[in-house]
Design an enzyme around this catalytic site. Structure first.
Site, short mmCIF file in Angstrom:
data_model
loop_
_atom_site.label_atom_id
_atom_site.label_comp_id
_atom_site.label_asym_id
_atom_site.label_seq_id
_atom_site.Cartn_x
_atom_site.Cartn_y
_atom_site.Cartn_z
N CYS A 50 45.54 -26.20 9.12
CA CYS A 50 46.79 -26.18 8.64
C CYS A 50 47.62 -25.04 9.00
O CYS A 50 49.04 -25.17 9.46
CB CYS A 50 46.76 -25.98 7.06
SG CYS A 50 45.86 -27.34 6.12
N CYS A 406 24.65 -26.65 11.05
CA CYS A 406 23.62 -27.10 12.00
C CYS A 406 22.70 -25.92 11.93
O CYS A 406 21.39 -26.02 12.05
CB CYS A 406 24.26 -27.14 13.51
SG CYS A 406 25.37 -28.28 13.83
#
Length: 504
Positions: A50, A406
């Protein structure tokens, strides 16, 4: 403290100067209903994407002032409005027409891209053309123009829409207004000027791309329908060698595409830009039946991609065009020979490409010398050997080194590999998707993305959507594995064992 007052006043000036409407729960419905078309960004102040979009959105709002309004809603303080419109990620952009949510915005996120996209949403989907001046002004545009010429109801054309072809054209223009420019006319003289004597649709290519190697306009020979017009535009809108930009690149994906990268500048140097484009087109005409598409692009605009995907730095090639090919399977090639003004080097490159003589360019890390760990390391160069081994099932994680999810998964994934280390028919593997080419059959949009690649079905990888605990993976593999699993504790499990137990 005059300086403090000055800062406050300066802040207020900049806040007041914004052309983006700020909406909330209390005024959203009433305000949006006042505008024929408005683009609304639903955002959160802490969202990085944003923040990146904000200056582009502000610039677009200023450029579109008086044409289309842009608004924004802070979802951290206006949860009722954001909840009503199903906002579950930031930023979410939606288009509203007369107060109604009519479509998600899936256009570009740059200021110029937003402006171009939203201008097509303003006013009628197809512009009526009354005379030659209207037509000339409409087609003299940076993008291609699609014009419907309908003469059946010549006298009543602008007061009646009872022509079936006209009605279909307007429906099609409404369906495709976000991608293309449409206009229509009933002036027979405009049709005759371009060799049109009966109802048809004409696609006018952008004037800057006019060339002796192809016609500047194309006439449709099909009856007008949404499907036929969509296909007609798709087949002709780009022509022999279009100008590839960041804004239209998505429309050209999925094609076998050769791109010539150089100092393409259609604002300040049209002649110089077309000098090299014409040389590409001259050679391209010799290979038109081979199914390859061609384009020119500004090198500076795509320099990051050239370096990352093809290893071509700013100094490579000098001022001469750099030539690359990427086919729909994701295979990449680059021309090693210097581009010659007579086009002979490009001709030789294409002859070798179509003869299958070129060496494919692959972005790959070096394969590890020792790959005996519980989780096998896959790189592009050993992908065929490790993942496409027809006798083995493979659970493959695509990851990024910087990805927090991850890193959280890594110890669990390693434990999974350790528990299954006794299995000779299953491989637990991972691949750094940022440092290696990912095959196009794997849709990797975020990290980690995990696929199960079954033995004997290497062209049908299955995306793993389950939980990320060790037992989640084990339960999944027991269901889908080709051979029964042998776990670290000696336990056997798998779909074949369960079927046998049921039979007993």
């Amino acid at each position: 403290r005059w300086w403090l007052l000055f800062v406050v006043l300066l802040h207020n000036v900049f806040v007041a100067a914004s052309d983006v409407l700020e909406l909330g729960d209390s005024d959203f419905d009433d305000t949006v209903a006042e505008y024929e078309t408005v683009l609304v960004e639903f955002f959160a102040p802490w969202c990085g994407h944003c923040q990146q979009l904000a200056p582009e959105y502000e610039t677009a709002a200023t450029k579109l002032k008086g044409t289309v309004s842009l608004a924004k809603v802070d979802c951290t303080v206006n949860s009722e409005t954001c909840g009503r419109f199903g906002v579950n990620g930031y930023p979410t952009l939606k288009m509203f027409r007369n107060g109604e949510d009519f479509a998600a915005y899936d256009g570009p996120r740059s200021a110029d891209g937003i402006v171009s996209y939203m201008k097509k949403q303003a006013g009628p989907s197809s512009v009526p053309l009354h005379n030659e001046r209207d037509l000339d002004a409409f087609v003299n545009h940076f993008e291609a123009s699609v014009v419907g010429l309908f003469f059946v109801n010549y006298l009543s054309f602008f007061s009646s829409a009872d022509s079936s072809q006209m009605a279909e054209f307007l429906k099609a223009s409404s369906a495709m207004r976000d991608s293309h420019r449409f206009a229509h006319t009933a002036d027979l003289s405009l049709g005759l000027k371009h060799g049109v004597e009966s109802d048809t649709v004409v696609l006018f290519r952008p004037p800057r791309l006019n060339s002796k190697f192809e016609d500047s306009l194309v006439k449709s020979d099909e009856a007008v329908s949404i499907a036929s017009l969509r296909q007609f535009i798709r087949d002709n809108v780009f022509g022999l060698c279009p100008h590839l930009t960041a804004e239209n690149r998505e429309n050209m994906r999925g094609r076998d595409l050769l791109v010539a990268y150089y100092d393409v500048d259609y604002l300040r140097n049209i002649k110089g830009t077309n000098y090299w484009r014409n040389r590409v087109m001259k050679v391209a005409t010799q290979f038109q039946s081979q199914g390859l598409n061609y384009a020119v692009a500004n090198r500076a605009e795509f320099q990051e991609e050239l370096e990352e995907e093809f290893g071509l730095g700013p100094a490579d090639g000098g001022e001469l065009p750099l030539i690359t090919i990427r086919n729909r399977e994701g295979q990449k090639y680059s021309m090693q020979e210097e581009f010659t003004r007579d086009g002979k080097s490009l001709e030789r490159f294409l002859e070798d490409y179509f003869a299958g003589k070129l060496k494919r360019q692959v972005k790959s890390e070096a394969a590890p010398e020792n790959n005996d760990g519980p989780v096998k390391v896959v790189v592009a160069d050993n992908f065929e050997e490790l993942v496409n081994n027809p006798s083995k099932d493979v659970l493959l994680e695509f990851y990024a080194p910087w990805c927090g999810h991850c890193k959280s998964l890594e110890p669990k994934y390693t434990e999974l590999g350790e528990q299954l280390s006794a299995n000779t028919h299953i491989v637990i593997a991972k691949m750094d998707a940022t440092a290696n080419d990912v095959p196009p059959t794997y849709d990797v949009q975020g990290f980690p993305t995990i696929f199960f690649v079954p033995a004997g079905q290497k062209d049908l990888p299955r995306k793993y959507e389950g939980g990320r605990e060790v037992n989640d993976f084990l339960n999944y593999l027991k269901e889908v594995a080709t051979h029964p699993l042998i776990l670290g504790n000696g336990e056997k499990g798998g779909k074949r064992d369960r079927v046998w137990e049921i039979l007993i």
